[in-house]
Design an enzyme around this catalytic site. Structure first.
Site, short mmCIF file in Angstrom:
data_model
loop_
_atom_site.label_atom_id
_atom_site.label_comp_id
_atom_site.label_asym_id
_atom_site.label_seq_id
_atom_site.Cartn_x
_atom_site.Cartn_y
_atom_site.Cartn_z
N ASP A 21 0.83 -1.21 0.00
CA ASP A 21 0.00 0.00 0.00
C ASP A 21 0.87 1.26 0.00
O ASP A 21 1.99 1.25 0.52
CB ASP A 21 -0.91 -0.03 1.23
CG ASP A 21 -2.06 0.97 1.11
OD1 ASP A 21 -2.42 1.34 -0.03
OD2 ASP A 21 -2.59 1.38 2.15
N GLY A 24 -0.08 5.47 -4.37
CA GLY A 24 -0.71 6.74 -4.77
C GLY A 24 -0.14 7.90 -3.97
O GLY A 24 0.19 8.96 -4.53
N HIS A 38 2.23 3.38 -9.11
CA HIS A 38 2.06 1.94 -9.37
C HIS A 38 3.25 1.39 -10.15
O HIS A 38 3.71 0.28 -9.91
CB HIS A 38 0.75 1.68 -10.11
CG HIS A 38 -0.47 2.10 -9.32
ND1 HIS A 38 -0.62 1.80 -7.99
CD2 HIS A 38 -1.58 2.81 -9.68
CE1 HIS A 38 -1.79 2.30 -7.55
NE2 HIS A 38 -2.37 2.92 -8.56
N SER A 66 -7.44 -5.49 -5.06
CA SER A 66 -8.53 -6.09 -4.29
C SER A 66 -9.83 -5.98 -5.09
O SER A 66 -9.97 -5.11 -5.96
CB SER A 66 -8.68 -5.37 -2.95
OG SER A 66 -9.33 -4.13 -3.12
N ARG A 72 -12.33 2.15 -7.97
CA ARG A 72 -11.46 3.28 -8.37
C ARG A 72 -11.78 3.71 -9.80
O ARG A 72 -12.41 2.96 -10.55
CB ARG A 72 -10.00 2.85 -8.27
CG ARG A 72 -9.61 2.55 -6.82
CD ARG A 72 -8.14 2.37 -6.68
NE ARG A 72 -7.81 2.08 -5.29
CZ ARG A 72 -6.60 2.15 -4.78
NH1 ARG A 72 -5.58 2.50 -5.55
NH2 ARG A 72 -6.39 1.88 -3.51
N LEU A 132 10.71 -20.65 -4.87
CA LEU A 132 9.78 -19.69 -4.25
C LEU A 132 8.43 -19.78 -4.95
O LEU A 132 8.36 -19.81 -6.18
CB LEU A 132 10.32 -18.25 -4.42
CG LEU A 132 9.39 -17.12 -3.98
CD1 LEU A 132 9.26 -17.09 -2.45
CD2 LEU A 132 9.91 -15.75 -4.46
N ARG A 186 2.14 -4.81 6.09
CA ARG A 186 1.41 -3.79 5.35
C ARG A 186 2.25 -2.53 5.32
O ARG A 186 2.59 -1.99 6.38
CB ARG A 186 0.04 -3.49 5.95
CG ARG A 186 -0.70 -2.40 5.14
CD ARG A 186 -2.15 -2.21 5.50
NE ARG A 186 -2.79 -1.30 4.54
CZ ARG A 186 -4.03 -1.40 4.12
NH1 ARG A 186 -4.80 -2.35 4.58
NH2 ARG A 186 -4.50 -0.53 3.24
N LEU A 193 -6.58 -4.89 7.46
CA LEU A 193 -6.33 -6.03 6.57
C LEU A 193 -6.98 -5.88 5.20
O LEU A 193 -6.61 -6.58 4.26
CB LEU A 193 -6.79 -7.34 7.23
CG LEU A 193 -6.03 -7.69 8.52
CD1 LEU A 193 -6.55 -8.99 9.11
CD2 LEU A 193 -4.53 -7.80 8.26
N GLU A 205 2.02 -13.18 12.38
CA GLU A 205 2.63 -12.03 13.06
C GLU A 205 2.39 -10.83 12.15
O GLU A 205 2.55 -10.93 10.93
CB GLU A 205 4.13 -12.26 13.24
CG GLU A 205 4.47 -13.47 14.08
CD GLU A 205 4.08 -13.32 15.54
OE1 GLU A 205 4.04 -12.18 16.03
OE2 GLU A 205 3.81 -14.35 16.19
C1 IPE Z 1 -5.47 -2.70 -0.17
O1 IPE Z 1 -5.14 -1.38 -0.32
C2 IPE Z 1 -5.37 -3.40 -1.49
C3 IPE Z 1 -4.02 -3.53 -2.02
C4 IPE Z 1 -2.91 -3.25 -1.40
C5 IPE Z 1 -3.97 -4.05 -3.35
P1 IPE Z 1 -6.26 -0.25 -0.42
O2 IPE Z 1 -5.53 1.03 -0.51
O3 IPE Z 1 -7.22 -0.58 -1.51
O4 IPE Z 1 -7.01 -0.44 0.98
P2 IPE Z 1 -7.88 0.61 1.81
O5 IPE Z 1 -8.92 1.15 0.89
O6 IPE Z 1 -6.95 1.68 2.29
O7 IPE Z 1 -8.43 -0.20 2.95
C1 IPE Z 2 -1.61 0.23 -3.34
O1 IPE Z 2 -1.42 1.61 -3.39
C2 IPE Z 2 -1.90 -0.38 -4.69
C3 IPE Z 2 -3.32 -0.72 -4.86
C4 IPE Z 2 -4.24 -0.67 -3.95
C5 IPE Z 2 -3.71 -1.16 -6.16
P1 IPE Z 2 -2.64 2.62 -3.38
O2 IPE Z 2 -3.04 2.89 -4.78
O3 IPE Z 2 -3.72 2.16 -2.49
O4 IPE Z 2 -1.91 3.88 -2.77
P2 IPE Z 2 -2.50 4.89 -1.68
O5 IPE Z 2 -2.97 4.08 -0.52
O6 IPE Z 2 -3.61 5.63 -2.36
O7 IPE Z 2 -1.34 5.76 -1.35
MG MG Z 3 -4.15 2.41 -0.49
#
Ligand code: IPE
Ligand code: IPE
Ligand code: MG
Length: 245
Positions: A21, A24, A38, A66, A72, A132, A186, A193, A205
């Protein structure tokens, strides 16, 4: 002699699952479009996959998209799918050479056809990998997987954990049952989660870090794994050596 005896003891390999995560926010902080975040995230995937086997990681599950990420904007979804497809096409050969077996978990019926084809071909090409197991979660929802596996098992009177895990593997295209998650990481600072590996992480863990995924590097993974090996996992039992009085 002592050495060769030590070499015969199999080293336990762990299952690490990562919620990648923060792409963005990493991009926004640099005045870049989210898609650049990304893209930088794919580079982080490469570094982590290369080093994982040296850190006793036998299974690595990465959360890439997800089922809720369909909410999005279409352009962001398309750019994510494009990057995933490019990654699978460009890195399958390197994965094969390194003994990395790729499996994509999640739904296959809603993603673009060209991505489905890239998945099929990468999975076929890397099928002999034994160093792996790299599982990438695309259009993945843990709740949905649990629901589907439960419906499948509805007619069975008694189901063991092991059997249920096997069904869960099947409904998510993961093949045989994945081992339970040992360490769940994370990045990006959130502590939740987000519908990832809910069943498999029962005793995982948890490691939360402020680091945004594009800047997560080898040293960060090493630190997380080292921390993991220092933790005492009790699985509900008393600590080792603590006699009941
Ligand atoms: C979770 O991240 C999904 C991935 C890392 C692919 P999100 O950015 O979508 O999760 P939320 O919306 O913050 O819970
Ligand atoms: C994780 O990064 C990648 C995906 C969920 C696809 P984000 O796109 O959620 O990035 P933030 O959380 O907005 O910074
Ligand atoms: Mg995110």
């Amino acid at each position: 002699m002592g050495n060769s005896a030590a070499r015969m003891i199999p080293v336990p390999k762990i299952h690490v699952a990562i919620l990648m995560d923060g792409n963005g926010r990493w991009a926004a902080a640099r005045g870049l479009p989210r898609s650049e975040g990304h893209r930088a995230g794919v580079a982080a995937v490469r570094r982590i996959v290369r080093v994982a086997p040296q850190l006793r990681i036998g299974t690595l599950t990465l959360y890439a998209f997800s089922s809720d990420n369909w909410e999005r904007p279409a352009a962001e979804v398309a750019s994510l799918f494009g990057l995933l497809e490019d990654y699978l096409r460009s890195d399958a050969a390197e994965c094969t050479a390194r003994g990395v077996r790729l499996r994509i978990i999640g739904r296959r019926d809603r993603i673009p056809l060209s991505l489905q084809q890239a998945i099929d071909s990468a999975e076929r090409q890397t099928a002999a990998g034994r160093i792996l197991e790299l599982r990438i979660a695309i259009d993945y929802s843990s709740r949905e997987a649990i629901l589907r596996a439960s419906c499948w098992m509805l007619s069975s009177l008694e189901v063991s954990d092991r059997e249920f895990a096997r069904r869960l593997g099947q409904v998510t295209n993961g093949g045989v049952a994945a081992p339970d998650v040992d360490l769940l990481i994370r990045t990006g600072g959130e502590r939740r989660l987000s519908d990832f590996m809910l069943w498999e992480s029962a005793y995982a863990e948890l490691h939360f870090t402020q680091r945004m995924w594009p800047e997560f590097d080898v040293a960060d993974l090493e630190a997380a794994v080292e921390d993991y090996f220092g933790r005492e996992r009790r699985f509900g039992r008393l600590p080792d050596g603590a006699a009941a009085s």
